[in-house]
Design a protein around this motif. Structure first.
Motif, PDB file in Angstrom:
ATOM      1  N   ARG A 257      30.172   9.271  -4.773  1.00  0.00           N
ATOM      2  CA  ARG A 257      29.795   7.870  -4.943  1.00  0.00           C
ATOM      3  C   ARG A 257      28.437   7.783  -5.660  1.00  0.00           C
ATOM      4  N   ARG A 258      27.548   8.738  -5.301  1.00  0.00           N
ATOM      5  CA  ARG A 258      26.170   8.652  -5.820  1.00  0.00           C
ATOM      6  C   ARG A 258      25.595  10.057  -5.902  1.00  0.00           C
ATOM      7  N   CYS A 259      24.796  10.287  -6.926  1.00  0.00           N
ATOM      8  CA  CYS A 259      24.144  11.594  -7.050  1.00  0.00           C
ATOM      9  C   CYS A 259      22.755  11.369  -7.632  1.00  0.00           C
ATOM     10  N   ASP A 260      21.723  11.847  -6.926  1.00  0.00           N
ATOM     11  CA  ASP A 260      20.349  11.695  -7.417  1.00  0.00           C
ATOM     12  C   ASP A 260      19.629  13.027  -7.305  1.00  0.00           C
ATOM     13  N   ILE A 261      18.735  13.269  -8.249  1.00  0.00           N
ATOM     14  CA  ILE A 261      17.893  14.459  -8.123  1.00  0.00           C
ATOM     15  C   ILE A 261      16.792  14.127  -7.124  1.00  0.00           C
ATOM     16  N   SER A 262      16.622  14.939  -6.070  1.00  0.00           N
ATOM     17  CA  SER A 262      15.569  14.618  -5.102  1.00  0.00           C
ATOM     18  C   SER A 262      14.331  15.472  -5.328  1.00  0.00           C
ATOM     19  N   LYS A 263      14.519  16.741  -5.744  1.00  0.00           N
ATOM     20  CA  LYS A 263      13.321  17.528  -6.048  1.00  0.00           C
ATOM     21  C   LYS A 263      13.673  18.763  -6.853  1.00  0.00           C
ATOM     22  N   LYS A 264      12.693  19.235  -7.618  1.00  0.00           N
ATOM     23  CA  LYS A 264      12.927  20.394  -8.485  1.00  0.00           C
ATOM     24  C   LYS A 264      11.832  21.402  -8.192  1.00  0.00           C
ATOM     25  N   GLU A 265      12.221  22.606  -7.805  1.00  0.00           N
ATOM     26  CA  GLU A 265      11.210  23.607  -7.473  1.00  0.00           C
ATOM     27  C   GLU A 265      11.638  24.931  -8.068  1.00  0.00           C
ATOM     28  N   ASP A 266      10.800  25.534  -8.878  1.00  0.00           N
ATOM     29  CA  ASP A 266      11.145  26.775  -9.584  1.00  0.00           C
ATOM     30  C   ASP A 266      12.512  26.606 -10.257  1.00  0.00           C
ATOM     31  N   ASN A 267      13.476  27.449  -9.859  1.00  0.00           N
ATOM     32  CA  ASN A 267      14.778  27.344 -10.533  1.00  0.00           C
ATOM     33  C   ASN A 267      15.817  26.605  -9.692  1.00  0.00           C
ATOM     34  N   VAL A 268      15.370  25.980  -8.595  1.00  0.00           N
ATOM     35  CA  VAL A 268      16.326  25.251  -7.748  1.00  0.00           C
ATOM     36  C   VAL A 268      16.102  23.741  -7.890  1.00  0.00           C
ATOM     37  N   THR A 269      17.187  23.030  -8.138  1.00  0.00           N
ATOM     38  CA  THR A 269      17.094  21.568  -8.177  1.00  0.00           C
ATOM     39  C   THR A 269      17.872  21.027  -6.981  1.00  0.00           C
ATOM     40  N   GLU A 270      17.233  20.130  -6.229  1.00  0.00           N
ATOM     41  CA  GLU A 270      17.931  19.541  -5.075  1.00  0.00           C
ATOM     42  C   GLU A 270      18.498  18.182  -5.442  1.00  0.00           C
ATOM     43  N   PHE A 271      19.728  17.970  -5.047  1.00  0.00           N
ATOM     44  CA  PHE A 271      20.400  16.693  -5.296  1.00  0.00           C
ATOM     45  C   PHE A 271      20.784  16.054  -3.970  1.00  0.00           C
ATOM     46  N   VAL A 272      20.675  14.730  -3.917  1.00  0.00           N
ATOM     47  CA  VAL A 272      21.251  14.005  -2.782  1.00  0.00           C
ATOM     48  C   VAL A 272      22.585  13.477  -3.266  1.00  0.00           C
ATOM     49  N   VAL A 273      23.630  13.888  -2.599  1.00  0.00           N
ATOM     50  CA  VAL A 273      24.967  13.513  -3.055  1.00  0.00           C
ATOM     51  C   VAL A 273      25.673  12.749  -1.946  1.00  0.00           C
ATOM     52  N   GLU A 274      26.143  11.582  -2.282  1.00  0.00           N
ATOM     53  CA  GLU A 274      26.895  10.790  -1.295  1.00  0.00           C
ATOM     54  C   GLU A 274      28.353  10.771  -1.702  1.00  0.00           C
ATOM     55  N   GLN A 275      29.223  11.125  -0.769  1.00  0.00           N
ATOM     56  CA  GLN A 275      30.651  11.112  -1.098  1.00  0.00           C
ATOM     57  C   GLN A 275      31.300   9.839  -0.560  1.00  0.00           C
ATOM     58  N   LEU A 276      32.451   9.510  -1.100  1.00  0.00           N
ATOM     59  CA  LEU A 276      33.194   8.368  -0.566  1.00  0.00           C
ATOM     60  C   LEU A 276      33.558   8.682   0.875  1.00  0.00           C
ATOM     61  N   SER A 277      33.601   7.673   1.750  1.00  0.00           N
ATOM     62  CA  SER A 277      33.850   8.000   3.153  1.00  0.00           C
ATOM     63  C   SER A 277      35.218   8.662   3.305  1.00  0.00           C
ATOM     64  N   ASP A 278      35.250   9.612   4.230  1.00  0.00           N
ATOM     65  CA  ASP A 278      36.445  10.402   4.527  1.00  0.00           C
ATOM     66  C   ASP A 278      36.848  11.369   3.415  1.00  0.00           C
ATOM     67  N   ALA A 279      36.058  11.451   2.349  1.00  0.00           N
ATOM     68  CA  ALA A 279      36.368  12.446   1.313  1.00  0.00           C
ATOM     69  C   ALA A 279      35.800  13.796   1.748  1.00  0.00           C
ATOM     70  N   ASP A 280      36.153  14.850   1.035  1.00  0.00           N
ATOM     71  CA  ASP A 280      35.607  16.165   1.362  1.00  0.00           C
ATOM     72  C   ASP A 280      35.250  16.883   0.064  1.00  0.00           C
TER      73      ASP A 280
END
Ligand code: ATP
Length: 333
Positions: A257-280
């Motif tokens: 449903r939604r994907c945002d970059i939350s933080k970037k450190e060295d070679n790792v990028t963190e994303f906040v990912v929201e899925q549709l309810s009941d999805a996997d």
């Protein structure tokens, strides 16, 4: 759940209370561990005051058992009363007395066995009103009156403090001060604190019990409660590899449903990912990443906040998370 641990200083078992035909408490059971500050939370009319009044011996139960320090409230009410200090929502203060006169009066009423002067001085010091001891209570600010209310609960040095909405009607500075006093008092005694303010629970309490319609719907540490309510449809995913590619892949996955970059450190990028309810999305995440030369460095689900859990469990409208920071006499917030 702290239901039948030996360490519980307050133990409530299968407690039911009827007012006429109205079932205010419906077979509730929970315990409060020695030394913990427990928040007692619930919408209006949930049964908080009824429970507290039963523990204090002011209201009789219809059925069930309550023990305090191992003593049954019905069989040994005197032993129970000795162990409890109660601050009702409206403290029973005698406004025309000085702080010192009033606490002496409470000392006599409770037949306290400790040295009078020494004990009352230490009580006043603990809530920081010793310098106001000769002031008439009616001339004190609301915050100081509340400290006097806390002081009367502390006379006799009870091991359990029961505080009914102790910060209602105080201004923001007074709220912070009273919360700090409660936290300090909670270091060497057990505190049950009822409140409508979720932020107060987060600021002061180790654990919480949530009651709704006379039933316990959650009980445990704040962390346990948030976890037990089930994860949200949100994940924090750390990806190694090109961050733009990772973003494109994640945000174009079918159930995202939604994907945002939350933080970037060295070679790792963190994303906040929201899925549709009941999805996997997790099922296809690994293969999607591998196909695009990306590696998953970390993956965790996001737990709901206490406010989200409260709304879910009690089916009420949203409560203000920072409701306590507003000066108000409206106890229904
Ligand atoms: P609030 O946050 O509004 O103080 P509460 O969680 O403390 O609510 P209680 O006051 O324990 O809730 O009330 C629980 C239920 O019992 C409510 O339905 C209330 O109307 C009812 N009730 C409480 N006291 C009495 C009483 N003395 N006589 C009859 N019914 C009562």
């Amino acid at each position: 759940m702290h239901m039948s641990e030996k360490n519980n200083v307050v133990e409530i078992k299968n407690l039911t209370k009827f007012y006429g035909n109205n079932k205010a408490l419906d077979n509730i059971s929970f315990g409060v561990e020695n030394g913990e500050i427990m928040g007692f939370l619930g919408p209006n009319g949930a049964g908080k005051s009824t429970t507290m009044n039963i523990i204090c011996g002011c209201v009789s139960p219809s059925s069930g058992n309550v023990t305090v320090g191992g003593f049954d409230i019905l069989e040994n009410p005197k032993e129970v009363k000795k162990r409890i200090g109660y601050l009702p929502e409206i403290p029973p203060l005698y406004l025309d007395m000085t702080v010192n006169e009033y606490l002496n009066f409470v000392y006599d009423l409770k037949k306290v066995p400790f040295d009078r002067e020494e004990h009352l001085q230490s009580v006043m010091e603990r809530v920081q009103i010793y310098d106001k001891k000769n002031r008439l209570i009616k001339n004190l600010s609301k915050g100081y009156k509340q400290r006097v209310g806390l002081a009367q609960a502390l006379v006799g040095d009870p091991e359990v403090l029961i505080l009914d909405e102790p910060t209602v009607g105080l201004d923001p500075r007074q709220i912070i001060e009273i919360r700090n006093v409660i936290k300090t008092l909670g270091k060497n005694r057990t505190v049950i604190l009822s409140t409508h303010i979720l932020q107060e629970i987060e600021a002061v309490c180790d654990s919480a019990t949530i009651i709704a319609n006379g039933k316990i719907v959650a009980n445990g540490t704040l962390d346990e409660i948030c976890k037990s309510a089930g994860g949200k449809d949100e994940f924090i995913i750390g990806i190694i590899g090109d961050s733009q590619t990772a973003y494109n892949v994640l945000s174009s996955m079918p159930n995202v449903r939604r994907c945002d970059i939350s933080k970037k450190e060295d070679n790792v990028t963190e994303f906040v990912v929201e899925q549709l309810s009941d999805a996997d999305i997790l099922a296809s995440l690994t293969s999607e990443m591998a196909k695009n030369n990306l590696a998953i460095a970390s993956l965790r689900s996001v737990n709901p906040t206490l406010e989200e859990v409260f709304i879910k469990l009690t089916n009420t409208d949203a409560l203000p998370l920072n409701g306590g920071e507003v000066e108000s006499d409206d106890s229904s917030i």
